[in-house]
Design a protein around this motif. Structure first.
Motif, short mmCIF file in Angstrom:
data_model
loop_
_atom_site.label_atom_id
_atom_site.label_comp_id
_atom_site.label_asym_id
_atom_site.label_seq_id
_atom_site.Cartn_x
_atom_site.Cartn_y
_atom_site.Cartn_z
N PRO A 47 0.60 -1.24 -0.08
CA PRO A 47 0.05 0.07 -0.01
C PRO A 47 0.99 1.19 -0.23
O PRO A 47 0.11 2.28 0.02
N GLU A 48 1.85 1.22 -0.20
CA GLU A 48 2.98 2.38 0.09
C GLU A 48 2.48 3.61 -0.96
O GLU A 48 2.58 4.85 -0.43
N LEU A 49 2.41 3.35 -2.01
CA LEU A 49 1.98 4.49 -3.03
C LEU A 49 0.98 5.00 -2.63
O LEU A 49 0.58 6.21 -2.87
N LEU A 50 -0.13 4.47 -2.22
CA LEU A 50 -1.50 4.87 -1.70
C LEU A 50 -1.41 5.86 -0.57
O LEU A 50 -2.09 6.84 -0.32
N ARG A 51 -0.24 5.87 0.13
CA ARG A 51 0.05 6.78 1.09
C ARG A 51 1.03 7.73 0.80
O ARG A 51 1.45 8.46 1.61
N GLY A 52 1.51 7.66 -0.45
CA GLY A 52 2.53 8.67 -0.88
C GLY A 52 4.08 8.66 -0.37
O GLY A 52 4.70 9.44 -0.63
N ALA A 53 4.50 7.35 -0.12
CA ALA A 53 5.61 7.00 0.59
C ALA A 53 6.20 5.80 -0.33
O ALA A 53 6.10 4.78 0.22
N PRO A 54 6.54 6.06 -1.37
CA PRO A 54 7.14 4.53 -2.10
C PRO A 54 8.40 4.11 -1.44
O PRO A 54 9.24 4.68 -0.99
N ASP A 55 8.33 2.82 -1.62
CA ASP A 55 9.45 1.89 -0.81
C ASP A 55 10.07 1.31 -2.03
O ASP A 55 9.63 0.24 -2.46
N PRO A 56 11.24 1.80 -2.45
CA PRO A 56 12.08 1.02 -3.45
C PRO A 56 12.44 -0.37 -3.19
O PRO A 56 12.62 -1.27 -4.18
N TRP A 57 12.67 -0.58 -1.98
CA TRP A 57 12.93 -2.07 -1.46
C TRP A 57 12.02 -2.97 -1.88
O TRP A 57 12.08 -4.06 -2.63
N ILE A 58 10.76 -2.65 -1.64
CA ILE A 58 9.55 -3.67 -1.68
C ILE A 58 9.31 -3.67 -3.42
O ILE A 58 8.94 -4.68 -4.14
N ALA A 59 9.51 -2.55 -4.10
CA ALA A 59 9.24 -2.63 -5.57
C ALA A 59 10.30 -3.44 -6.25
O ALA A 59 9.94 -4.21 -7.10
N ALA A 60 11.52 -3.38 -5.79
CA ALA A 60 12.52 -4.23 -6.45
C ALA A 60 12.36 -5.59 -6.14
O ALA A 60 12.40 -6.74 -6.77
N ARG A 61 11.96 -6.08 -4.83
CA ARG A 61 11.90 -7.25 -4.58
C ARG A 61 10.59 -7.88 -5.19
O ARG A 61 10.59 -9.13 -5.35
N LEU A 62 9.52 -7.37 -5.05
CA LEU A 62 8.12 -7.73 -5.92
C LEU A 62 8.35 -8.20 -7.31
O LEU A 62 7.84 -9.08 -7.62
N ALA A 63 9.07 -7.23 -8.02
CA ALA A 63 9.19 -7.71 -9.57
C ALA A 63 9.63 -8.92 -9.64
O ALA A 63 9.64 -9.62 -10.49
N GLU A 64 10.73 -9.23 -8.82
CA GLU A 64 11.65 -10.39 -8.84
C GLU A 64 10.79 -11.75 -8.42
O GLU A 64 10.71 -12.85 -9.06
N TYR A 65 9.63 -11.70 -7.52
CA TYR A 65 8.89 -12.76 -7.33
C TYR A 65 7.45 -12.74 -8.27
O TYR A 65 7.28 -14.05 -8.50
N VAL A 66 7.11 -11.77 -8.85
CA VAL A 66 5.65 -11.93 -9.35
C VAL A 66 5.87 -11.42 -10.91
O VAL A 66 5.16 -11.70 -11.44
N GLY A 67 6.90 -11.04 -11.25
CA GLY A 67 7.18 -10.41 -12.68
C GLY A 67 6.72 -8.86 -12.48
O GLY A 67 6.17 -8.41 -11.74
N LEU A 68 7.46 -8.31 -13.65
CA LEU A 68 7.22 -6.91 -13.51
C LEU A 68 5.82 -6.20 -13.84
O LEU A 68 5.43 -5.52 -13.09
N GLY A 69 5.16 -6.88 -14.68
CA GLY A 69 3.61 -6.29 -14.97
C GLY A 69 2.85 -6.52 -13.69
O GLY A 69 2.00 -5.70 -13.40
N LYS A 70 2.91 -7.55 -12.99
CA LYS A 70 2.15 -8.14 -11.95
C LYS A 70 2.56 -6.96 -10.74
O LYS A 70 1.62 -6.55 -9.92
N ALA A 71 4.01 -6.80 -10.77
CA ALA A 71 4.37 -6.18 -9.50
C ALA A 71 3.93 -4.40 -9.72
O ALA A 71 3.58 -3.73 -8.83
N LYS A 72 3.81 -3.91 -11.03
CA LYS A 72 3.30 -2.73 -11.17
C LYS A 72 1.75 -2.56 -10.81
O LYS A 72 1.64 -1.66 -10.23
#
Length: 97
Positions: A47-72
């Protein structure tokens, strides 16, 4: 040294059990665990972007697990996944009662 680095660098297997809301840091811990098990009651969200505080750590790791399209999709919408959806995406290994 963050808890995330300690989990990632652990020489012992790390097992996480998710029974409830798994968001933000909890989601990172579940992804970094060697084995992650979720109850039927578990929900997952980035939920980080909904609160206006992007977390680059989760963005990088999530793409590794689910793929770029689903992560976005998950990052930009803050969609809530149930335990079965999270298992299908590979965020957790299995769902238990």
């Amino acid at each position: 040294n963050t808890p995330f680095e300690a989990i990632r660098n652990s020489k012992k297997p790390v097992v996480s059990a998710v029974n409830g809301i798994c968001q933000g840091g909890g989601l990172i811990i579940a992804m970094l665990s060697d084995v992650a098990v979720a109850s039927r009651n578990a929900t997952f969200r980035a939920p980080e972007l909904l609160r206006g505080a992007p977390d680059p750590w989760i963005a990088a790791r999530l793409a590794e697990y689910v793929g770029l399209g689903k992560a976005k999709y998950l990052l930009f919408t803050g969609a809530v996944l149930d335990a079965h959806q999270a298992t299908a995406l590979g965020l957790v290994g299995t769902v238990v009662p």
